[in-house]
Design an enzyme around this catalytic site. Structure first.
Site, PDB file in Angstrom:
ATOM      1  CG  ASP A  84     -12.213  -3.370   0.915  1.00  0.00           C
ATOM      2  OD1 ASP A  84     -11.735  -3.843  -0.127  1.00  0.00           O
ATOM      3  OD2 ASP A  84     -11.595  -2.566   1.651  1.00  0.00           O
ATOM      4  CG  HIS A 137      -6.962  -5.546   7.309  1.00  0.00           C
ATOM      5  ND1 HIS A 137      -5.647  -5.576   7.695  1.00  0.00           N
ATOM      6  CD2 HIS A 137      -6.987  -5.990   6.025  1.00  0.00           C
ATOM      7  CE1 HIS A 137      -4.895  -5.991   6.679  1.00  0.00           C
ATOM      8  NE2 HIS A 137      -5.688  -6.255   5.655  1.00  0.00           N
ATOM      9  CD  GLU A 155     -10.861  -9.344  -1.150  1.00  0.00           C
ATOM     10  OE1 GLU A 155     -11.809 -10.084  -1.475  1.00  0.00           O
ATOM     11  OE2 GLU A 155     -10.007  -8.951  -1.954  1.00  0.00           O
TER      12      GLU A 155
HETATM   13  C1  LM2 Z   1      -9.018  -4.342  -0.355  1.00  0.00           C
HETATM   14  N1  LM2 Z   1      -9.416  -5.507   0.025  1.00  0.00           N
HETATM   15  O1  LM2 Z   1      -9.360  -5.963   1.248  1.00  0.00           O
HETATM   16  C2  LM2 Z   1      -9.167  -3.922  -1.751  1.00  0.00           C
HETATM   17  O2  LM2 Z   1      -9.475  -5.062  -2.564  1.00  0.00           O
HETATM   18  C3  LM2 Z   1      -7.950  -3.192  -2.207  1.00  0.00           C
HETATM   19  O3  LM2 Z   1      -8.078  -2.867  -3.564  1.00  0.00           O
HETATM   20  C4  LM2 Z   1      -7.785  -1.944  -1.339  1.00  0.00           C
HETATM   21  O4  LM2 Z   1      -6.541  -1.259  -1.625  1.00  0.00           O
HETATM   22  C5  LM2 Z   1      -7.698  -2.332   0.137  1.00  0.00           C
HETATM   23  N2  LM2 Z   1      -8.441  -3.479   0.525  1.00  0.00           N
HETATM   24  C6  LM2 Z   1      -8.172  -1.163   0.978  1.00  0.00           C
HETATM   25  O5  LM2 Z   1      -9.541  -0.966   0.797  1.00  0.00           O
HETATM   26  C7  LM2 Z   1      -6.555  -0.291  -2.681  1.00  0.00           C
HETATM   27  C8  LM2 Z   1      -5.164  -0.193  -3.293  1.00  0.00           C
HETATM   28  C9  LM2 Z   1      -4.202   0.542  -2.368  1.00  0.00           C
HETATM   29  C10 LM2 Z   1      -4.764   1.888  -2.038  1.00  0.00           C
HETATM   30  C11 LM2 Z   1      -6.095   1.637  -1.306  1.00  0.00           C
HETATM   31  C12 LM2 Z   1      -6.780   2.893  -0.850  1.00  0.00           C
HETATM   32  O6  LM2 Z   1      -4.683  -1.514  -3.576  1.00  0.00           O
HETATM   33  O7  LM2 Z   1      -2.938   0.703  -3.034  1.00  0.00           O
HETATM   34  O8  LM2 Z   1      -3.873   2.623  -1.237  1.00  0.00           O
HETATM   35  O9  LM2 Z   1      -7.010   0.952  -2.208  1.00  0.00           O
HETATM   36  O10 LM2 Z   1      -7.020   3.772  -1.916  1.00  0.00           O
HETATM   37  C13 LM2 Z   1      -3.560   3.946  -1.701  1.00  0.00           C
HETATM   38  C14 LM2 Z   1      -2.094   4.059  -2.168  1.00  0.00           C
HETATM   39  C15 LM2 Z   1      -1.164   3.820  -0.978  1.00  0.00           C
HETATM   40  C16 LM2 Z   1      -1.461   4.823   0.145  1.00  0.00           C
HETATM   41  C17 LM2 Z   1      -2.955   4.731   0.496  1.00  0.00           C
HETATM   42  C18 LM2 Z   1      -3.375   5.781   1.518  1.00  0.00           C
HETATM   43  O11 LM2 Z   1      -1.860   3.131  -3.212  1.00  0.00           O
HETATM   44  O12 LM2 Z   1       0.193   3.960  -1.417  1.00  0.00           O
HETATM   45  O13 LM2 Z   1      -0.690   4.458   1.284  1.00  0.00           O
HETATM   46  O14 LM2 Z   1      -3.767   4.904  -0.681  1.00  0.00           O
HETATM   47  O15 LM2 Z   1      -3.266   7.092   1.000  1.00  0.00           O
HETATM   48  C19 LM2 Z   1       0.120   5.490   1.854  1.00  0.00           C
HETATM   49 CA    CA Z   2      -9.142  -2.568  11.206  1.00  0.00          CA
END
Ligand code: LM2
Ligand code: CA
Length: 478
Positions: A187, A191, A224
């Protein structure tokens, strides 16, 4: 690290997003193994922070490396891997080690761990402030340092150049290898620094020979890396030491099937289009992120909206074409980005039920159980190790090609009928079109195609048919 170690006679990976380990084990035994699927990408196995209303994305916020999530316990995970391997289906784990959680008050994990997130304290690992990059937001994709050393949406960013951090990650990966998994999806690989990743992967053990892997076999690594072009970081920084997700694949095919390009151009589909070398590429039409955030990409919702079954057409093309390692997204139904997977009132996942026509219930889409999809997995197996031959197109969106003399596919992306006499390269005989039906006890429930002594056949896909694809192969001969 680019060999999937599929069991011979198997092909195609399915992402069983948010499935429980016990249910995946059953699926391997009852469906995926018998159908010849090669492997399953499973949701993250590591303990994550619990977030209100339980959005799917809480699983991308690790709080420790304990194997305790809504998908199940360590014991259930081990049992699943064993049963899937026995069914000829490999398991690939989605591993999250770019970051831990974002900030949460009183953070609690799915395995009981706690964390003081504001102070970068994760006693469940344990990690503390030393192990992280200094907090800054990712806000400049033209700057590789910003993308790799800052926080992706506020998620605390681990420093993989530190020996201590590497050791924790390698131990975590080694433990999943011990129980028999065949590889892992990294994942947020974009980054992290390629040099750090290279070191980490090189320290991971060989696959466990007790699970029918050859001795000395390396885990399959797929990273990824979202690269649509135009940013500081490129997919070519990663493909020398592992496979990479090829995001341009789904976009280009979605564009064509959405009428923004013509299918005839796909005659030289592959590296010539700026895609990665085939061996290095994991290809897919949609994934769990793009199906939520990219309206231009085909998803299960498209098929409902246009009633044209265009997702199936794209997936059929992908599975029929030899380029890349094909992955199929298997979804739950959702209305909004944050929507949780099917769950009960206290947050336990509710597993899919299986209908008599093989489709799923309880809010699960299960694209891998659509006839047009699983039958194309079987096509891909039948056509293994052959090339694209006899490309034909009408100068627009009607195309056809064969795979050696093992398979033949025709796609009608135009609004008018497809009616052609074409060379199929198959043995003479009557074949069952595996898109419109199944071959069951030597009876074809769909259209049939008669291949004559010269290998030619009359191919018809009417504009008003439900599916815009016709596919026959050596195992669909009556
Ligand atoms: C990925 N691939 O590189 C995943 O496929 C993707 O689904 C992940 O994001 C991302 N990297 C980080 O592992 C998802 C989602 C985000 C979410 C994160 C963490 O798409 O929207 O972020 O997981 O749960 C969420 C909130 C966001 C907030 C963050 C931190 O949506 O608004 O940012 O948590 O609290 C302040
Ligand atoms: Ca990093």
């Amino acid at each position: 690290q680019k060999d999937l170690h599929y069991v011979p006679g198997h092909n195609g990976m399915v992402h069983l997003f948010e499935w429980k380990w016990g249910k995946i084990a059953e699926e391997c035994e009852n469906f995926l193994g018998p159908m010849g699927f090669g492997g399953v990408q499973v949701s993250p196995i590591q303990e994550n922070v619990i977030i209100k209303n339980r959005p799917w994305w809480e699983r991308y916020q690790p709080i420790s490396y304990k194997w305790a999530t809504r998908s199940g316990t360590a014991k259930e995970f081990k049992d699943m891997v064993r049963r899937c391997n026995n069914a000829g289906v490999r398991i690939y784990v989605d591993v999250v080690f770019n970051h831990m959680t974002g900030n949460h008050k009183n953070a609690k994990g799915t395995g009981g761990s706690t964390a003081d997130t504001q102070n970068f304290n994760y006693p469940g690992v344990p990690y503390s402030g030393f192990d992280f990059h200094v907090s800054c937001p990712i806000n400049n994709y033209q700057d590789a340092g910003n993308v790799r050393n800052c926080e992706l949406s506020g998620l605390h960013d681990l420093d993989q150049s530190k020996e201590y951090v590497r050791e924790k990650i390698v131990n975590f990966l080694n433990k999943i290898i011990d129980v028999g998994v065949a590889g892992y999806r990294v994942d947020a690989a974009k980054h992290m620094w390629p040099e750090d990743l290279k070191v980490i992967y090189s320290r991971v053990k060989n696959l466990n020979p007790e699970h029918n892997f050859p001795s000395g076999a390396r885990p399959y690594v797929f990273q990824e890396v979202i690269d649509y072009g135009g940013e500081a970081i490129s997919k070519y920084e990663y493909n020398s030491f592992g496979a990479v997700t090829e995001f341009r694949y789904g976009i280009e095919l979605s564009n064509a099937l959405n009428g923004k390009n013509q299918l005839k151009w796909f005659s030289n589909w592959g590296e010539a289009w700026g895609l990665l070398p085939s061996q290095d590429a994991v290809v897919f039409i949609d994934n769990h992120d793009t199906q939520r955030g990219h309206p231009e990409i085909l998803t299960y919702k498209s098929s409902k909206k246009y009633k044209a079954m265009i997702l199936q057409m794209a997936v059929a093309f992908m599975l029929a074409h030899p380029y890349g390692t094909a992955r199929i997204m298997s979804s739950f139904a959702f209305d909004s980005f944050d929507a949780n997977p099917p769950q009960d009132s206290i947050g336990n996942l509710i597993s899919p039920t299986i209908n008599s026509d093989k489709t799923c219930g309880n809010g699960w889409i299960c694209e891998h159980r659509w006839r047009q999809v699983y039958n194309m997995v079987r096509f891909r197996i039948a056509a293994n190790n052959t090339d694209v031959n006899n490309w034909w197109d009408n100068g627009q969106n009607q195309i056809a090609f064969s795979r050696g003399n093992a398979g033949f596919i025709a796609i009608n992306g135009d609004g008018h009928d497809f009616k052609q006499h074409l060379y199929t390269s198959l043995q003479p005989g009557i074949y069952c079109d595996v898109i419109s039906g199944n071959l069951e006890n030597n009876v074809c429930t769909g259209k049939t195609v008669t291949v004559d002594q010269n290998g030619k056949a009359y191919i018809e896909i009417l504009a008003n048919e439900e599916d815009g694809v016709l596919a026959i192969h050596r195992q669909s001969k009556l």
